[in-house]
Scaffold this motif. Sequence first.
Motif, short mmCIF file in Angstrom:
data_model
loop_
_atom_site.label_atom_id
_atom_site.label_comp_id
_atom_site.label_asym_id
_atom_site.label_seq_id
_atom_site.Cartn_x
_atom_site.Cartn_y
_atom_site.Cartn_z
N VAL A 33 40.80 42.34 35.13
CA VAL A 33 41.45 42.30 36.82
C VAL A 33 42.67 41.15 36.54
O VAL A 33 44.39 41.28 37.25
CB VAL A 33 40.86 41.35 37.21
N LYS A 34 42.69 40.35 35.39
CA LYS A 34 43.49 39.09 35.07
C LYS A 34 45.14 39.59 34.91
O LYS A 34 46.10 39.47 35.26
CB LYS A 34 43.17 38.38 34.10
N LEU A 35 45.22 41.08 34.10
CA LEU A 35 46.23 41.41 33.14
C LEU A 35 46.98 42.12 34.83
O LEU A 35 47.94 42.81 34.10
CB LEU A 35 45.87 43.21 32.11
N LEU A 36 45.88 43.20 35.44
CA LEU A 36 47.69 43.80 36.55
C LEU A 36 47.65 42.99 37.09
O LEU A 36 48.22 42.99 38.42
CB LEU A 36 45.48 44.43 37.35
N LEU A 37 46.58 41.97 37.16
CA LEU A 37 47.42 40.99 38.67
C LEU A 37 48.52 39.99 38.02
O LEU A 37 49.19 39.00 38.51
CB LEU A 37 46.00 39.75 39.50
N MET A 38 49.09 40.00 36.77
CA MET A 38 49.90 39.43 35.59
C MET A 38 50.93 38.91 36.24
O MET A 38 51.61 38.29 36.72
CB MET A 38 50.30 39.56 34.31
N PRO A 39 51.75 40.62 36.83
CA PRO A 39 52.81 40.88 37.62
C PRO A 39 53.13 39.47 38.42
O PRO A 39 54.19 38.64 38.65
CB PRO A 39 53.57 41.78 37.54
N CYS A 90 56.13 31.59 45.76
CA CYS A 90 55.15 30.39 45.34
C CYS A 90 53.76 31.15 45.62
O CYS A 90 52.48 30.85 45.65
CB CYS A 90 54.97 29.26 45.78
N SER A 91 54.01 31.85 47.01
CA SER A 91 52.82 32.53 48.05
C SER A 91 52.29 33.74 47.60
O SER A 91 51.78 33.91 47.81
CB SER A 91 53.38 32.27 49.37
N THR A 92 53.04 34.29 46.05
CA THR A 92 52.01 35.05 45.66
C THR A 92 50.47 35.33 44.91
O THR A 92 50.13 36.32 44.86
CB THR A 92 53.14 35.86 43.99
N LEU A 93 50.43 33.61 45.41
CA LEU A 93 49.73 33.29 44.73
C LEU A 93 47.98 33.86 45.91
O LEU A 93 46.83 34.17 45.90
CB LEU A 93 48.84 32.31 44.91
N LEU A 94 49.13 33.89 47.27
CA LEU A 94 47.77 34.44 48.38
C LEU A 94 47.23 35.72 47.82
O LEU A 94 45.82 36.14 49.13
CB LEU A 94 48.59 34.05 49.69
N LEU A 95 48.27 36.88 47.76
CA LEU A 95 48.30 37.94 47.55
C LEU A 95 46.63 38.28 46.28
O LEU A 95 46.31 39.43 46.37
CB LEU A 95 49.29 38.98 46.72
N GLN A 96 46.76 37.11 45.86
CA GLN A 96 45.39 38.08 44.16
C GLN A 96 43.84 37.34 45.60
O GLN A 96 43.39 38.13 44.67
CB GLN A 96 46.15 36.75 43.11
N MET A 97 44.53 36.71 46.48
CA MET A 97 42.81 36.34 46.11
C MET A 97 42.01 37.71 47.01
O MET A 97 40.70 37.63 46.76
CB MET A 97 43.06 35.03 47.57
N PRO A 98 42.51 38.64 47.70
CA PRO A 98 41.20 39.13 48.11
C PRO A 98 40.42 39.99 46.43
O PRO A 98 39.43 40.26 46.17
CB PRO A 98 41.69 40.68 49.00
N VAL A 99 41.52 40.39 45.52
CA VAL A 99 40.97 40.66 44.91
C VAL A 99 39.63 39.99 43.80
O VAL A 99 39.03 39.97 43.00
CB VAL A 99 41.94 41.36 42.93
N VAL A 100 40.41 38.50 43.71
CA VAL A 100 39.73 37.24 42.88
C VAL A 100 38.31 37.59 44.13
O VAL A 100 37.48 36.74 43.19
CB VAL A 100 40.20 36.06 42.84
N TYR A 101 38.06 37.59 45.05
CA TYR A 101 36.63 37.33 46.26
C TYR A 101 36.03 37.85 45.67
O TYR A 101 35.32 38.78 45.42
CB TYR A 101 37.52 36.96 47.95
N ALA A 102 36.75 39.54 45.68
CA ALA A 102 35.75 40.97 45.06
C ALA A 102 35.08 40.63 44.26
O ALA A 102 33.94 41.48 43.33
CB ALA A 102 36.50 41.83 45.55
N LEU A 103 36.14 40.49 43.70
CA LEU A 103 35.57 40.42 41.90
C LEU A 103 33.77 39.33 41.59
O LEU A 103 32.54 39.66 40.98
CB LEU A 103 36.01 39.57 40.53
#
Length: 216
Positions: A33-39, A90-103
């Motif tokens: 998941v971290k690698l997929l979110l790396m970009p 910097c707001s791209t962090l918000l796009l990661q939150m749904p995936v992190v929450y699901a994990l």
Amino acid sequence: MNFISNILQDLLNTLFSFTGDLGVAIVIITLIVKLLLMPLSLRQKFAMRKQQDLAEKMNHIKEKYKNNAKELEKQLQKHSVESMKSMLGCSTLLLQMPVVYALYNTFLNMPQGSTSVLIPWISSLNVSDNLFIIPCIYTLTMLAPSLISFIPYFKASTQVAFSKQMVISTVIMSFVLTLRTPVAIGLYFITSSIYSLIEDVCFRIYVKQKNRLIVN
């Protein structure tokens, strides 16, 4: 959100069937998941770096035109647009939150009684660590990014001063966060934190090398 959770749950089950160890499966799926979110993560780092550079430039402009209010206002307006663009990055962090929450939700719904060779002192990944080893490890991994800034090579020109208050707050927050949470969540936090540390070190090396090439 449930769609993402179902995908991650299926992936976790698949990894478990290959590894035979749920702890190892958690580490692998976290890294995937971290690698997929790396970009997104790297885009955020570049945006934050740009914000730091702009802050330095703004301070220089204020000092240079402190006796010329008209030119100062003109220069500040010119750079404010560029600053807004970097803030959007910097707001791209918000796009990661749904995936992190699901994990996170996936690990909370793991089967009871699961063990792992990675944490042999724990009888089940669904319980908290009464020996407090997991909270201690996570706390150290959270302190590491600030500690490496003391290494001259990795020191940033505009980094926040590392104070005792920061150390205390980081220790308390990290320890409390994993104190009573299931070990599976703690393992996820540690893996994610170590990955972020490695990514941060690599990013700093890249920036240093890039700046060196520009200077030369």
